[in-house]
Design a protein around this motif. Structure first.
Motif, PDB file in Angstrom:
ATOM      1  N   ALA A  97       0.820  -1.219   0.000  1.00 54.22           N
ATOM      2  CA  ALA A  97       0.000   0.000   0.000  1.00 54.22           C
ATOM      3  C   ALA A  97       0.853   1.269   0.000  1.00 54.22           C
ATOM      4  N   ILE A  98       1.981   1.267   0.712  1.00 58.62           N
ATOM      5  CA  ILE A  98       2.732   2.535   0.862  1.00 58.62           C
ATOM      6  C   ILE A  98       3.884   2.687  -0.128  1.00 58.62           C
ATOM      7  N   THR A  99       4.325   1.604  -0.766  1.00 60.42           N
ATOM      8  CA  THR A  99       5.461   1.718  -1.688  1.00 60.42           C
ATOM      9  C   THR A  99       4.975   2.215  -3.062  1.00 60.42           C
ATOM     10  N   PRO A 100       5.895   2.651  -3.930  1.00 59.88           N
ATOM     11  CA  PRO A 100       5.515   3.141  -5.256  1.00 59.88           C
ATOM     12  C   PRO A 100       4.627   2.134  -6.016  1.00 59.88           C
ATOM     13  N   ALA A 101       3.804   2.650  -6.912  1.00 62.36           N
ATOM     14  CA  ALA A 101       2.798   1.848  -7.615  1.00 62.36           C
ATOM     15  C   ALA A 101       3.412   0.655  -8.346  1.00 62.36           C
ATOM     16  N   GLY A 102       2.671  -0.450  -8.371  1.00 59.64           N
ATOM     17  CA  GLY A 102       3.054  -1.596  -9.192  1.00 59.64           C
ATOM     18  C   GLY A 102       3.844  -2.660  -8.452  1.00 59.64           C
ATOM     19  N   LEU A 103       4.322  -2.339  -7.255  1.00 56.27           N
ATOM     20  CA  LEU A 103       5.132  -3.306  -6.509  1.00 56.27           C
ATOM     21  C   LEU A 103       4.204  -4.096  -5.595  1.00 56.27           C
ATOM     22  N   ASP A 104       3.667  -5.202  -6.094  1.00 56.40           N
ATOM     23  CA  ASP A 104       2.665  -5.887  -5.274  1.00 56.40           C
ATOM     24  C   ASP A 104       3.015  -7.318  -4.898  1.00 56.40           C
ATOM     25  N   LYS A 105       4.254  -7.727  -5.178  1.00 65.33           N
ATOM     26  CA  LYS A 105       4.683  -9.060  -4.749  1.00 65.33           C
ATOM     27  C   LYS A 105       5.844  -8.892  -3.768  1.00 65.33           C
ATOM     28  N   VAL A 106       5.718  -9.529  -2.600  1.00 64.46           N
ATOM     29  CA  VAL A 106       6.627  -9.246  -1.476  1.00 64.46           C
ATOM     30  C   VAL A 106       7.424 -10.490  -1.092  1.00 64.46           C
ATOM     31  N   PHE A 107       8.730 -10.344  -1.009  1.00 64.02           N
ATOM     32  CA  PHE A 107       9.595 -11.425  -0.514  1.00 64.02           C
ATOM     33  C   PHE A 107      10.240 -10.945   0.771  1.00 64.02           C
ATOM     34  N   LEU A 108       9.992 -11.642   1.883  1.00 65.42           N
ATOM     35  CA  LEU A 108      10.543 -11.225   3.182  1.00 65.42           C
ATOM     36  C   LEU A 108      11.840 -11.979   3.465  1.00 65.42           C
ATOM     37  N   SER A 109      12.826 -11.275   3.991  1.00 64.33           N
ATOM     38  CA  SER A 109      14.089 -11.945   4.349  1.00 64.33           C
ATOM     39  C   SER A 109      14.655 -11.324   5.617  1.00 64.33           C
ATOM     40  N   ASP A 110      15.893 -11.697   5.953  1.00 64.74           N
ATOM     41  CA  ASP A 110      16.400 -11.370   7.287  1.00 64.74           C
ATOM     42  C   ASP A 110      17.235 -10.109   7.375  1.00 64.74           C
ATOM     43  N   SER A 111      17.862  -9.695   6.284  1.00 57.56           N
ATOM     44  CA  SER A 111      18.730  -8.524   6.401  1.00 57.56           C
ATOM     45  C   SER A 111      18.820  -7.824   5.060  1.00 57.56           C
ATOM     46  N   GLY A 112      19.319  -6.611   5.099  1.00 60.25           N
ATOM     47  CA  GLY A 112      19.401  -5.803   3.893  1.00 60.25           C
ATOM     48  C   GLY A 112      20.209  -6.475   2.799  1.00 60.25           C
ATOM     49  N   SER A 113      21.364  -7.012   3.164  1.00 58.58           N
ATOM     50  CA  SER A 113      22.202  -7.659   2.148  1.00 58.58           C
ATOM     51  C   SER A 113      21.454  -8.794   1.469  1.00 58.58           C
ATOM     52  N   VAL A 114      20.702  -9.552   2.231  1.00 59.34           N
ATOM     53  CA  VAL A 114      19.939 -10.656   1.645  1.00 59.34           C
ATOM     54  C   VAL A 114      18.828 -10.111   0.744  1.00 59.34           C
ATOM     55  N   ALA A 115      18.201  -9.008   1.143  1.00 60.30           N
ATOM     56  CA  ALA A 115      17.169  -8.398   0.287  1.00 60.30           C
ATOM     57  C   ALA A 115      17.775  -8.011  -1.063  1.00 60.30           C
ATOM     58  N   VAL A 116      19.036  -7.552  -1.053  1.00 60.25           N
ATOM     59  CA  VAL A 116      19.722  -7.199  -2.297  1.00 60.25           C
ATOM     60  C   VAL A 116      20.057  -8.465  -3.100  1.00 60.25           C
ATOM     61  N   GLU A 117      20.539  -9.498  -2.417  1.00 66.06           N
ATOM     62  CA  GLU A 117      20.805 -10.775  -3.108  1.00 66.06           C
ATOM     63  C   GLU A 117      19.537 -11.266  -3.798  1.00 66.06           C
ATOM     64  N   VAL A 118      18.424 -11.189  -3.084  1.00 68.34           N
ATOM     65  CA  VAL A 118      17.137 -11.656  -3.619  1.00 68.34           C
ATOM     66  C   VAL A 118      16.750 -10.828  -4.838  1.00 68.34           C
ATOM     67  N   ALA A 119      16.952  -9.503  -4.756  1.00 70.23           N
ATOM     68  CA  ALA A 119      16.615  -8.618  -5.880  1.00 70.23           C
ATOM     69  C   ALA A 119      17.433  -8.993  -7.117  1.00 70.23           C
ATOM     70  N   ILE A 120      18.722  -9.223  -6.917  1.00 68.84           N
ATOM     71  CA  ILE A 120      19.616  -9.567  -8.032  1.00 68.84           C
ATOM     72  C   ILE A 120      19.210 -10.917  -8.619  1.00 68.84           C
ATOM     73  N   LYS A 121      18.914 -11.864  -7.745  1.00 66.90           N
ATOM     74  CA  LYS A 121      18.499 -13.186  -8.217  1.00 66.90           C
ATOM     75  C   LYS A 121      17.195 -13.103  -9.001  1.00 66.90           C
ATOM     76  N   MET A 122      16.253 -12.273  -8.518  1.00 65.35           N
ATOM     77  CA  MET A 122      14.986 -12.076  -9.244  1.00 65.35           C
ATOM     78  C   MET A 122      15.260 -11.551 -10.655  1.00 65.35           C
ATOM     79  N   ALA A 123      16.159 -10.558 -10.734  1.00 63.28           N
ATOM     80  CA  ALA A 123      16.453  -9.954 -12.036  1.00 63.28           C
ATOM     81  C   ALA A 123      17.037 -11.001 -12.980  1.00 63.28           C
ATOM     82  N   PHE A 124      18.009 -11.780 -12.492  1.00 60.91           N
ATOM     83  CA  PHE A 124      18.625 -12.796 -13.356  1.00 60.91           C
ATOM     84  C   PHE A 124      17.605 -13.874 -13.732  1.00 60.91           C
ATOM     85  N   GLN A 125      16.818 -14.305 -12.750  1.00 64.31           N
ATOM     86  CA  GLN A 125      15.861 -15.378 -13.040  1.00 64.31           C
ATOM     87  C   GLN A 125      14.791 -14.904 -14.034  1.00 64.31           C
ATOM     88  N   TYR A 126      14.466 -13.601 -13.952  1.00 65.88           N
ATOM     89  CA  TYR A 126      13.486 -13.030 -14.875  1.00 65.88           C
ATOM     90  C   TYR A 126      13.972 -13.128 -16.317  1.00 65.88           C
TER      91      TYR A 126
END
Ligand SMILES: *Cc1c(COP(=O)(O)O)cnc(C)c1O
Length: 425
Positions: A97-126
């Protein structure tokens, strides 16, 4: 705390970026309250760091304490594989609800670095899902910081990012120059020329552009023009490259907008959150993306997104994050952060005239004095402690990001101490 305990700490415990043979002194903290650290020797320090951007409401807030107590009595943790729970569902609802429009799928993790790893992995897997397997490099801007794990390290600034010695073992990515147009300066279109050129020449190999929007944190505490972000978004769309916004430091109001992307009114394709997500209580992070990216990943070869940490969606952390976001939304944070910005600007301005100061810059609840040479960290730490404030400079940077609840007189003490210490360092 006993002298033996402190000696054990020096001999046996790593602290962030410290030596085991020449440890720098650590202060022993007995408790925290509001904007104060209570040391075990009885001293009380004004906290300028918010425990690295995170404790935005101050320490020990009654509502966050209550949320933690309630959740811990109900369910501290349960695995997220095949199970779900209300704290995670509510958190994902709030974040979408509060983040910029269009971001509606959420992956929860334990720390910032892991959130970045997940983002990079999402991009490559895409891109693998799209059959564009040559898109297996990243593009970033210099002076960035995205965390300490290996994929994150590879997109940190090779020099200021503290990881240059690992360059031989890190993935090789594309680096554009850092943005030079300051936050409130007139936009110079040349500023994004090099980034545009790299994209034009190499987009077939680039999966994503990853950057910290508006404020670059640990890689240099730099603040840049919103127009850069507007242009970067356009270029990414034009060249079929995903935009990853790392808002781990800037999220939740720190820059004066709820998210730094809001300064440019853009939506990234992937967004990383962390630090202030739980108001500084627990380690929790999130990576958000679009339906299109999530569905493409899910409908491809693997049939799923390949990631799943043990403590994913930890209910205790989610419950506190929910309370922290509610507290933020119910507070007058825009006014609080705006007032802090004005006071930081006023309070730090005298430092500009000092011979050892290269720049003074403030945005939202962030105040930075950049010196002409690196500080003596042990000496400067002592100078701050003597003035009853907690500020932890690194390199040439003496900076603060106080809790949004810090009162004007306390903030005045903090900025006066910064100017005094810089003047006498
Ligand atoms: C702190 C930070 C990270 C890393 O977060 P950790 O929780 O320390 O792993 C990543 N990106 C940015 C912009 C940060 O400020």
């Amino acid at each position: 705390m006993t002298p033996e305990q402190l000696q054990f700490d020096r001999d046996n415990i790593w602290h962030p970026y410290t030596s085991m043979t020449q440890p720098t002194p650590c202060l022993a903290v007995a408790s925290t309250e509001g904007v104060y650290l209570h040391l075990s020797n009885g001293e009380k320090l004004i906290d300028g760091m918010s425990s690295w951007w995170s404790s935005i409401h101050g320490y020990g807030h009654p509502l966050l304490n209550k949320a933690a107590h309630q959740q811990i009595d109900t369910m501290s943790h349960v695995m997220f594989g095949g199970l779900t729970h209300e704290p995670a569902i509510q958190l994902a609802q709030k974040l979408t609800a509060i983040t910029p429009a269009g971001l509606d799928k959420v992956f929860l993790s334990d720390s910032g670095s892991v959130a970045v790893e997940v983002a990079i992995k999402m991009a490559f897997q895409y891109w693998i899902a799209k059959g564009l397997t040559a898109k297996n490099r990243l593009l970033t801007i210099r002076n960035g910081y995205h965390g300490d794990t290996f994929a994150a390290m590879a997109v940190c600034d090779p020099v200021t990012g503290m990881h240059d010695m690992f360059s031989g073992v890190l993935a090789k990515h594309y680096f554009a120059p850092r943005p030079e147009t300051k936050f409130d300066q007139h936009w110079d279109p040349q500023d994004i020329g090099e980034l545009a050129k790299i994209l034009a020449e190499n987009h077939q190999h680039i999966a994503a552009l990853i950057l910290e929007p508006i404020v670059q944190g640990a890689g240099g505490m730099r603040m840049y023009s919103a127009e850069y972000l507007v242009q970067a978004r356009k270029l990414c769309t034009e060249f079929n490259v995903l935009l990853i916004a790392d808002e781990i430091a800037t999220g939740f109001g720190r820059t004066g907008k709820m998210f730094a992307c809001d300064h440019a009114a853009i939506s990234p394709d992937i967004l990383c959150l962390g630090k202030a997500l739980t108001g500084g209580y627990m380690s929790l992070a999130a990576t958000l993306t679009t339906t299109e990216i999530a569905h493409s990943i899910s409908d491809s070869g693997a049939g799923c997104f390949m990631h799943g940490p043990t403590f994913m969606g930890n209910p205790l952390a989610c419950a506190i994050a929910n309370a922290s976001i509610d507290l933020l939304l119910e507070s007058d944070w825009q006014t609080q952060v705006g007032n802090i910005e004005q006071q930081l600007k006023q309070g730090l301005e005298p430092a500009r005239a000092l011979p050892n100061v290269a720049d003074v810059r403030c945005l939202g609840a962030i105040g930075v004095i950049e010196l002409t040479s690196a500080v003596d960290s042990v000496k400067i730490q002592q100078q701050f402690t003597e003035r009853s404030v907690w500020v932890r400079p690194f390199g040439k940077l003496v900076y603060v990001m106080p809790a949004y609840i810090m009162q004007a007189d306390t903030l005045k003490q903090l900025t006066s101490a910064m100017v005094e210490v810089v003047a006498s360092h």
